[in-house]
Design a protein around this motif. Structure first.
Motif, short mmCIF file in Angstrom:
data_model
loop_
_atom_site.label_atom_id
_atom_site.label_comp_id
_atom_site.label_asym_id
_atom_site.label_seq_id
_atom_site.Cartn_x
_atom_site.Cartn_y
_atom_site.Cartn_z
N CYS A 211 -8.08 13.74 25.25
CA CYS A 211 -8.53 14.65 24.66
C CYS A 211 -7.47 15.92 24.89
CB CYS A 211 -9.66 15.17 24.77
SG CYS A 211 -9.98 15.96 26.13
N GLY A 212 -7.33 17.07 23.89
CA GLY A 212 -6.55 18.16 24.18
C GLY A 212 -7.35 19.39 23.38
N PRO A 213 -7.22 20.50 23.71
CA PRO A 213 -7.97 21.79 23.41
C PRO A 213 -7.32 22.11 22.01
CG PRO A 213 -6.08 22.39 24.97
CD PRO A 213 -6.20 20.89 24.95
N PRO B 264 -15.30 26.62 22.31
CA PRO B 264 -14.46 25.48 22.61
C PRO B 264 -14.43 24.42 21.86
CG PRO B 264 -15.69 26.52 24.46
CD PRO B 264 -16.03 27.14 23.10
N ALA B 265 -13.22 23.84 21.40
CA ALA B 265 -13.22 22.62 20.67
C ALA B 265 -12.05 21.70 21.10
CB ALA B 265 -12.95 23.14 19.33
N PHE B 266 -12.31 20.36 21.05
CA PHE B 266 -11.18 19.30 21.48
C PHE B 266 -10.86 18.44 20.43
CE2 PHE B 266 -13.40 21.03 25.23
CZ PHE B 266 -12.61 21.01 26.19
N GLY B 267 -9.69 18.07 20.26
CA GLY B 267 -9.17 16.81 19.42
C GLY B 267 -9.21 15.88 20.34
N THR C 39 -10.39 23.34 13.87
CA THR C 39 -9.08 24.37 14.48
C THR C 39 -8.32 24.90 13.36
OG1 THR C 39 -7.16 24.08 16.06
CG2 THR C 39 -7.54 21.97 14.40
N ILE C 40 -7.56 25.92 13.76
CA ILE C 40 -6.33 26.32 12.89
C ILE C 40 -5.39 25.86 13.56
CG2 ILE C 40 -5.73 28.29 14.49
CD1 ILE C 40 -5.61 30.33 12.00
N TYR C 41 -3.98 26.05 12.84
CA TYR C 41 -2.62 25.26 13.11
C TYR C 41 -2.63 26.02 14.76
CZ TYR C 41 2.03 24.10 13.71
OH TYR C 41 3.30 23.45 14.24
N GLU D 52 1.03 18.31 19.75
CA GLU D 52 1.30 17.39 20.78
C GLU D 52 0.11 16.25 20.83
OE1 GLU D 52 0.91 18.05 25.78
OE2 GLU D 52 0.99 19.67 24.33
N LEU D 53 -1.11 16.53 20.60
CA LEU D 53 -2.11 15.59 20.67
C LEU D 53 -1.74 14.26 19.72
CD1 LEU D 53 -4.75 14.86 22.00
CD2 LEU D 53 -5.76 15.96 20.29
#
Length: 328
Positions: A134-136, A142-145, A211-213, A219-220
Motif C-alpha cells: 500500500c501507499g499513501p 488519511p487514505a491509502f492505495g 485522491t487527487i493526482y 509509484e504504486l
C-alpha cells in the motif's frame, strides 16, 4: 484473477450505481478479496456471482462513509453464511476502533475470527502466490492505495523431453520444474530452464481512490496490468477536484500514462454527470482517452478478467495484458 465492480458512484448511491466496492476473485484458491465496502455492498454481492462465504481479506482505503458503511453488515452476514475462516481487514488508523464501537453498540458478535491490520506504506501481506503493498494518497483524511501482485510462475515443464533425456521420474522433476540445474548419474548436467516454457508473468492490479493526482499513485501503479483509479469530476470541474481532493478524468489518465500501465478503468463518478446533464460520463471517458487510449469506464457489475501472459521480454501493452469486458 477477475475483478467485479460492486459500486462505482462517489459519495451517495444512485439508481444505477452503488457506492464504492470492488471484488477480486481468486479462483485458484477459492477466495474473494474486497477493496472498500460502501453501504449496500452485501446486497450487491447477492446480485453478483461472488460467494460471500469466500471473502477472506478486505482492504479499506479510508474512513469516509461511502467506503466503510457496508462493512459491519457484511461481516455480520459472513457469520450467518457459515464463513469458517478468519477474515483479515486492512485499513487506516481508526478502523479497528470503528468496528469495535459498531459491535459494542449493536451487540453484534462474530462467530469467526476477525483480524484488523492498521496499514503503513509498504508490504502488507505476502504468501507463496501473492504480495500486497500500500501507499499513501492525497485526500481530506488519511487514505491509502493498494497494489496486488501475483508472483511469477515457472513455464510449462516438458516431461516428455525430460524422459527422452533419460531423467528418472521423481524428485529430480521437481528441481527441474523450479528451473534448477541437476547432475545425472552419468555426469550430464541438465538446466531446468531448458525444459520449461516461458515464465508465466504474475498479474498486477492497483487501486487508487480517493485522491487527487499525486506522485505516490504513479509509484504504486507502476507497470501494472490494470489500474483502477477514481475519476470523480470532469476536467472542466477541476476547481472542485482540487477543493475536495478528488481526481478528474484527465488526472486519472495522467496517472495511467506516467505509470505506464496496460489498462485504466475509471470509477467513483459524481452523480452530477447523469444522463441529460450538460456533461455526461461519456464526456469523461473521451477526456481520459485523449490522454490514455486504453481507458474504460466502470459500471456496477462490470467484470474484468486479467489473463496470465508469458514473459516475452517485450512490451505487453495492448496484447496479453488485455482483459475481456462483459456486461451482465
Amino acid at each position: 484473477m477477475q475483478i467485479t465492480f460492486l459500486g462505482t458512484s462517489s459519495g451517495v448511491p444512485t439508481r444505477s450505481r452503488n457506492v464504492s466496492s470492488i471484488a477480486l476473485r481468486l479462483p485458484q484458491r477459492a477466495e474473494v478479496w474486497l477493496l472498500d465496502c460502501g453501504e449496500g455492498t452485501q446486497h450487491q454481492v447477492l446480485h453478483s456471482e461472488i460467494k460471500i462465504s469466500q471473502i477472506t481479506r478486505i482492504f479499506i482505503t479510508h474512513m469516509h462513509g461511502d467506503h466503510i458503511f457496508g462493512l459491519m453488515g457484511l461481516l455480520a452476514s459472513c457469520g450467518l453464511a457459515g464463513n469458517p475462516n478468519r477474515i483479515d481487514i486492512y485499513g487506516p488508523p481508526g478502523l479497528d476502533d470503528y468496528l469495535r464501537a459498531c459491535g459494542r453498540y449493536s451487540q453484534t458478535h462474530f462467530s469467526y475470527p476477525i483480524k484488523v491490520h492498521t496499514v503503513q506504506p509498504g508490504l502488507l501481506f505476502e504468501d507463496e502466490e501473492f504480495r500486497v503493498r500500500c501507499g499513501p494518497l492525497k485526500h481530506r483524511v488519511p487514505a491509502f492505495g493498494y497494489r496486488i501482485e501475483e508472483k511469477d510462475r515457472p513455464g510449462h515443464f516438458d516431461a516428455d523431453q525430460a524422459a527422452a533425456l533419460g531423467i528418472p521420474f521423481g524428485p529430480l522433476y521437481g528441481k527441474l520444474k523450479r528451473g534448477e540445474q541437476i547432475t545425472l548419474p552419468d555426469g550430464r548436467k541438465v538446466q531446468g530452464r531448458d525444459l520449461c516454457g516461458p515464465t508465466q508473468v504474475g498479474r498486477k492490479l492497483a487501486y487508487c481512490t480517493d485522491t487527487i493526482y499525486c506522485d505516490e499513485a504513479v509509484e504504486l501503479a507502476a507497470g501494472v496490468d490494470v489500474l483502477i483509479h477514481e475519476a470523480t469530476f470532469a476536467h472542466q470541474d477541476a476547481a472542485l477536484a482540487y477543493q475536495r481532493l478528488h481526481s478528474t478524468s484527465t488526472m486519472a489518465a495522467q496517472v495511467a500514462l506516467a505509470a505506464q500501465v496496460q489498462q485504466l478503468i475509471m470509477t467513483h463518478f459524481s452523480p452530477r454527470y447523469a444522463p441529460g446533464n450538460a456533461l455526461e460520463l461519456g464526456d469523461l471517458l473521451a477526456e481520459a482517452r485523449a490522454i490514455f487510449p486504453h481507458t474504460e469506464m466502470a459500471y456496477d457489475f462490470l467484470t474484468y478478467e486479467i489473463s496470465r501472459h508469458p514473459n516475452t521480454g517485450g512490451d505487453r501493452r495492448g496484447t496479453a495484458a488485455l482483459a475481456d469486458l462483459t456486461h451482465r
